[in-house]
Enzyme design. Structure first.
Site, short mmCIF file in Angstrom:
data_model
loop_
_atom_site.label_atom_id
_atom_site.label_comp_id
_atom_site.label_asym_id
_atom_site.label_seq_id
_atom_site.Cartn_x
_atom_site.Cartn_y
_atom_site.Cartn_z
NE ARG A 109 -3.47 2.19 2.90
CZ ARG A 109 -4.19 2.39 4.02
NH1 ARG A 109 -4.22 1.45 4.95
NH2 ARG A 109 -4.88 3.49 4.20
CB SER A 157 5.65 7.94 11.32
OG SER A 157 6.89 7.44 11.78
CG ASN A 160 -1.23 3.00 13.98
OD1 ASN A 160 -0.45 3.84 13.52
ND2 ASN A 160 -2.53 3.22 14.05
CB THR A 186 10.52 4.61 20.39
OG1 THR A 186 10.90 5.95 20.68
CG2 THR A 186 11.60 3.66 20.88
CD GLU A 256 -3.93 9.93 10.69
OE1 GLU A 256 -2.94 9.98 9.93
OE2 GLU A 256 -4.54 8.88 10.93
CB CYS A 290 -6.53 7.04 14.21
SG CYS A 290 -6.21 7.03 12.46
CB THR A 291 -10.02 4.83 10.90
OG1 THR A 291 -9.03 3.85 10.58
CG2 THR A 291 -9.62 6.15 10.30
CD GLU A 383 -7.82 6.90 19.95
OE1 GLU A 383 -7.01 7.71 20.44
OE2 GLU A 383 -7.86 6.61 18.75
NE ARG A 443 -4.37 5.98 6.78
CZ ARG A 443 -3.22 5.42 6.39
NH1 ARG A 443 -2.41 6.09 5.60
NH2 ARG A 443 -2.86 4.21 6.81
#
Ligand code: G3H
Length: 480
Positions: A109, A157, A160, A186, A256, A290-291, A383, A443
């Protein structure tokens, strides 16, 4: 040149992989086995400073490099990544505890995102405006609006998607003519380093991307507030994002952050389809996305039926080792598992019903379905980033909307209904970036705009929007 000696991975400045003069290392352990995967350097602030300064120096020449050459570098990078998809995928799987198939899928991807970025970036031509379209304006004035890079982009970044979400920042930055200082999370840093190794092999010019590693506590504030950083693109937790937003001064940010995406199931929904989507949305990679669907609002009259369908599907989920392709796998670390376990205990103590799961073995939380969740329970609002699905029964869609509007998050929401008109009416009432009709939040496809509002983020991503976010207008007015 390789980024590693034994299990010691190195940082990159000026296309040279180096050890830190601090001779301190940050160890990375596999979530599944707790074995050492490798170490990355705990860099000093002086070394980080050098990484930023050299990126700044390199930016002038890089911005001058023809766009089609920058684009060709991205195509070569995508090819190199695909050639190494199994090796890099194996590292992602090990380092962040993801199933091998989804880890390899992440690399593929990523290559697709990079190629799309290479295509999209060569079509940015700017704009021409005529003066006489504004009242009183003169047709003797023409504005030539060119797009310019911002300078040095700091890309940070998350764990995940350590390759995908890193490249989704680095590639648009590069095609736009920026140079990059890349700071991986990390956990995931080694995968990010391998991703950059492929970029160096593809012909990256010196210092166009420099990689910095180390503890956020040591170098985080230093790099975020560095005067030569011109833009920050960050994906990660809301608290860290807010901290960055407070500290970084007068530079564009794209953030994000967290989400608490609801699935809103209306009385006329196809419940079998909704249940399939909700289970996939809530539990893949243990909900560490996150989604992920992080709560369900369901109309009372159909709640029993939906809950029993969800329960049946949860029993079929594969739970256990990521390396054996399980869907529900150990969480990234003990702290995450403690937090998720705490949410279950809190909900139970306040009267919720644990329909499935509820147990924990080390960092593996069984897929947990919690019914009759009420607004005094922490899991209704915070969350979880774990395999826990709260069900909030509502008497009407208005109650669901009212509760949703109190959420601090606003990433995505799903509506399940057969009535498109009802869905349209709801879309405007939901304060989120994206509403999915009859599908789970996600996403992709990766050229769609991806937006978080409220505490879910700032700015817009998705290939085209990400490139735009890393450029500014430069106007030349021609007075004829
Ligand atoms: O974790 C945040 C990611 O942007 C979610 O991406 O919807 O493809 O899993 P995804």
């Amino acid at each position: 040149m390789k980024a590693t000696e034994d299990l010691k991975y190195q940082f990159l400045i000026n296309n040279e992989w180096s050890k830190s003069t601090t001779d301190k290392w940050v160890n990375i352990f596999a979530p599944e086995t707790n074995e050492l995967v490798g170490s990355v350097p705990a860099m000093s602030q002086e070394e980080v400073d050098k990484a930023v300064r050299l990126a700044k120096e390199a930016q002038v020449k890089w911005a001058d490099t023809p766009v089609h050459e920058r684009s060709n570098l991205l195509y070569r990078w995508a090819d190199k990544l695909e050639e190494r998809k199994n090796e890099i995928g194996a590292m992602i799987a090990l380092e962040v505890g993801k199933s091998p198939s989804s880890a390899v899928g992440e690399v593929v991807r990523t290559a697709e995102i990079i190629r799309y970025t290479a295509e999209e970036g060569v079509r940015i031509h700017g704009e021409l405006m005529k003066g006489d379209s504004f009242p009183g304006g003169s047709k003797n004035k023409l504005a030539l609006i060119q797009k310019e890079p911002l300078g040095v982009v700091l890309a940070i970044s998350p764990f995940n998607y350590p390759v995908n979400l890193a490249a989704a920042k680095v590639a648009p930055a590069l095609i736009a003519g920026n140079t990059v200082v890349f700071k991986p999370a990390t956990q995931g840093a080694i995968s990010g380093i391998l991703m950059v190794e492929a970029l160096v092999d593809a012909g990256l010019p010196e210092s166009v991307v420099n990689v910095v590693t180390g503890r956020g506590a040591d170098i985080g504030d230093f790099v975020v507030t560095h005067p030569d950083i011109n833009m920050i693109s960050f994906t990660g937790g809301t608290k860290t994002g807010q901290d960055i937003a407070q500290k970084a001064k007068m530079i564009p940010l794209v953030l994000e952050l967290g989400g608490k995406d609801p699935a809103i199931v209306l009385a006329d929904a196809d419940l079998e389809h909704a249940a399939d989507q909700i289970i996939g949305g809530a539990f893949s990679y243990s909900g560490q996305r996150c989604t992920a669907i992080k709560k369900v609002f369901v109309i009372d009259t159909i709640a029993d039926e939906l809950v029993s369908k969800l329960e049946a599907k949860i029993q079929k989920l594969k739970v256990g080792k990521a390396s054996e392709e399980a869907t529900v796998v150990p969480l990234i670390n003990e702290k995450a598992a403690d937090f998720v376990e705490g949410l279950i205990i809190d909900a139970k103590s306040k009267g919720a019903t644990i329909v499935a799961g509820g147990s924990r073995t080390d960092n593996l939380i069984a897929p947990t379905l919690i019914d009759h969740v009420t607004d005094d329970m922490v899991v209704a609002w915070e969350e979880q980033f774990g395999p826990v699905l709260p069900i909030i029964r509502v008497s009407s869609v208005f109650e669901a909307i009212e509760l949703e509007r109190k959420s601090e998050y606003g990433l995505q929401a799903s509506i399940f209904t057969k009535n498109v008109q009802d869905a349209f009416a709801l879309v405007s009432k939901l304060n989120v970036g994206t509403v999915q009709l009859n599908g789970k939040p996600e996403r992709g496809p990766d050229h769609f705009p991806f937006i978080g509002v409220k505490n879910s983020g700032l700015g817009v991503q998705g290939v085209g929007r990400s490139i735009e976010s890393m450029m500014r207008d430069k106007v030349m007015v021609i007075n004829l």
